[in-house]
Design an enzyme around this catalytic site. Structure first.
Site, PDB file in Angstrom:
ATOM      1  N   ASP A   1       0.843  -1.341   0.077  1.00  0.00           N
ATOM      2  CA  ASP A   1       0.008  -0.019  -0.057  1.00  0.00           C
ATOM      3  C   ASP A   1       0.821   1.353   0.093  1.00  0.00           C
ATOM      4  O   ASP A   1       2.070   1.123   0.295  1.00  0.00           O
ATOM      5  CB  ASP A   1      -1.081  -0.120   1.098  1.00  0.00           C
ATOM      6  CG  ASP A   1      -0.452  -0.486   2.627  1.00  0.00           C
ATOM      7  OD1 ASP A   1       1.018  -0.213   2.617  1.00  0.00           O
ATOM      8  OD2 ASP A   1      -1.014  -0.841   3.394  1.00  0.00           O
TER       9      ASP A   1
ATOM     10  N   ASN B   1      -6.909  -2.999  14.233  1.00  0.00           N
ATOM     11  CA  ASN B   1      -8.404  -3.286  13.982  1.00  0.00           C
ATOM     12  C   ASN B   1      -8.420  -4.539  12.749  1.00  0.00           C
ATOM     13  O   ASN B   1      -9.395  -4.824  12.212  1.00  0.00           O
ATOM     14  CB  ASN B   1      -9.013  -2.054  13.266  1.00  0.00           C
ATOM     15  CG  ASN B   1      -8.266  -1.680  12.025  1.00  0.00           C
ATOM     16  OD1 ASN B   1      -7.288  -2.098  11.640  1.00  0.00           O
ATOM     17  ND2 ASN B   1      -8.774  -0.793  11.524  1.00  0.00           N
TER      18      ASN B   1
ATOM     19  N   HIS C   1      -6.873  -5.040  10.111  1.00  0.00           N
ATOM     20  CA  HIS C   1      -6.617  -4.760   8.805  1.00  0.00           C
ATOM     21  C   HIS C   1      -5.355  -5.423   8.112  1.00  0.00           C
ATOM     22  O   HIS C   1      -4.404  -5.459   8.820  1.00  0.00           O
ATOM     23  CB  HIS C   1      -6.488  -3.252   8.482  1.00  0.00           C
ATOM     24  CG  HIS C   1      -5.290  -2.307   8.814  1.00  0.00           C
ATOM     25  ND1 HIS C   1      -5.544  -1.068   8.908  1.00  0.00           N
ATOM     26  CD2 HIS C   1      -4.250  -2.583   9.240  1.00  0.00           C
ATOM     27  CE1 HIS C   1      -4.190  -0.386   9.219  1.00  0.00           C
ATOM     28  NE2 HIS C   1      -3.447  -1.508   9.393  1.00  0.00           N
TER      29      HIS C   1
ATOM     30  N   GLU D   1      -9.507  -1.952   5.362  1.00  0.00           N
ATOM     31  CA  GLU D   1     -10.031  -1.767   6.708  1.00  0.00           C
ATOM     32  C   GLU D   1     -11.379  -2.584   6.978  1.00  0.00           C
ATOM     33  O   GLU D   1     -11.769  -3.200   6.055  1.00  0.00           O
ATOM     34  CB  GLU D   1     -10.549  -0.390   6.821  1.00  0.00           C
ATOM     35  CG  GLU D   1      -9.275   0.742   6.609  1.00  0.00           C
ATOM     36  CD  GLU D   1      -8.307   0.588   7.867  1.00  0.00           C
ATOM     37  OE1 GLU D   1      -8.261  -0.282   8.579  1.00  0.00           O
ATOM     38  OE2 GLU D   1      -7.721   2.129   8.090  1.00  0.00           O
TER      39      GLU D   1
HETATM   40  P1  PGA Z   1       2.131  -1.516  12.541  1.00  0.00           P
HETATM   41  O1  PGA Z   1       1.228  -1.576  11.396  1.00  0.00           O
HETATM   42  O2  PGA Z   1       3.334  -2.579  11.970  1.00  0.00           O
HETATM   43  O3  PGA Z   1       2.894  -0.126  12.508  1.00  0.00           O
HETATM   44  O4  PGA Z   1       1.554  -1.884  13.893  1.00  0.00           O
HETATM   45  C1  PGA Z   1       0.893  -2.971  11.092  1.00  0.00           C
HETATM   46  C2  PGA Z   1      -0.309  -2.813   9.801  1.00  0.00           C
HETATM   47  O5  PGA Z   1      -1.019  -2.080   9.709  1.00  0.00           O
HETATM   48  O6  PGA Z   1      -0.257  -3.554   9.021  1.00  0.00           O
END
Ligand code: PGA
Length: 251
Positions: free
Chosen positions: A67, A136, A138, A143
């Protein structure tokens, strides 16, 4: 789904590093899917260290990042393009022309998303997709509510994601509210998926993704549709699974 639980985040990161190094040793022309965020930083650090010691050859690999923020140029300090250059690409022998990240500054993000999806297909698909897991649940920036057959597209980020990622923006910098992400359907087409999740703040997302009902409310639960997914955890992230001892098991 194969679950690997290590005592610490460092050990979990080391295990994922070994999986990646094994992948590119076995198939030097591997197509890798790569994540950003805080979790994979230790993996990229280990890959850099191993490369400096002469281990790992990236000369024939192709990469696709999962992404990118919409509205950030590839030179923006908070862009994932810059993150990848600084944390991995500039330190190993990967060919810059074979590293792919959605163009967050594209004037037409929908067209850019379509182009990106087409590029993945044109490269024959992704051999190994490494993913983090959001608080969450994702995956990429898919999301809660994302369709499990969704493709690469423009998405709006949730409050929870914006808050979790605000730390990566300098004070006064504008934090984008939208991104281009590979879809869940795109991710599920990858031949092998490896998820790294560490820390207590991921425990709920891990439990709902691994043990919960498969549902669009929990993007990580879509991974149970995939025949070759490995989830690598530290004890803190595994604590709601009911199997908190370091172990490997195949469910
Ligand atoms: P993070 O993000 O490694 O910064 O916790 C994980 C993600 O959103 O895939």
């Amino acid at each position: 789904m194969k679950i690997i639980i290590k005592d610490t985040a460092a050990e979990a990161s080391a295990a994922v590093t070994e999986i990646l190094l094994q992948q590119i040793a076995e198939k030097p022309a591997s197509v890798l899917g790569l994540p950003t965020g805080g979790t994979p930083l230790a993996v990229y650090a280990r890959l850099r260290e191993e490369f400096a010691k002469g281990r790992g050859s990236y000369g024939s690999i192709t990469t696709f990042n999962v992404d990118e923020y919409i509205g950030l140029s590839l030179h923006d300090p908070a862009s994932y393009a810059r993150y990848m250059r600084e944390n991995l690409f500039e330190h190993v022998n990967v060919k810059a022309s074979r590293t792919n990240i959605p163009d967050g500054s594209a004037s037409d993000p929908d067209a850019e998303a379509k182009r990106y999806e087409g590029l993945i297909a044109a490269c024959g698909g992704i051999d190994l997709m490494l993913l983090g897991l959001g608080r969450n649940a994702h995956i990429g920036f898919n999301e809660p509510g994302s369709l499990h057959h969704s493709r690469t597209r423009r998405v709006a980020l949730t409050e929870s994601t914006l808050e979790a990622n605000s730390a990566y923006f300098a004070s006064g910098a504008v934090q984008p509210t939208h991104a281009i992400t590979m879809g869940i359907g795109t991710i599920l087409q990858c031949r092998r998926i490896v998820v790294l999740a560490t820390g207590p703040e991921k425990a709920e997302a891990v439990a709902s993704s691994v043990d919960g009902v498969v549902s669009e409310a929990v993007p990580g639960s879509a991974l149970s549709h995939h025949p070759d997914t490995t989830i690598v955890l530290d004890k803190a992230a595994a604590r709601n699974l009911g199997i908190a001892q370091p172990m490997e098991l195949r469910a």
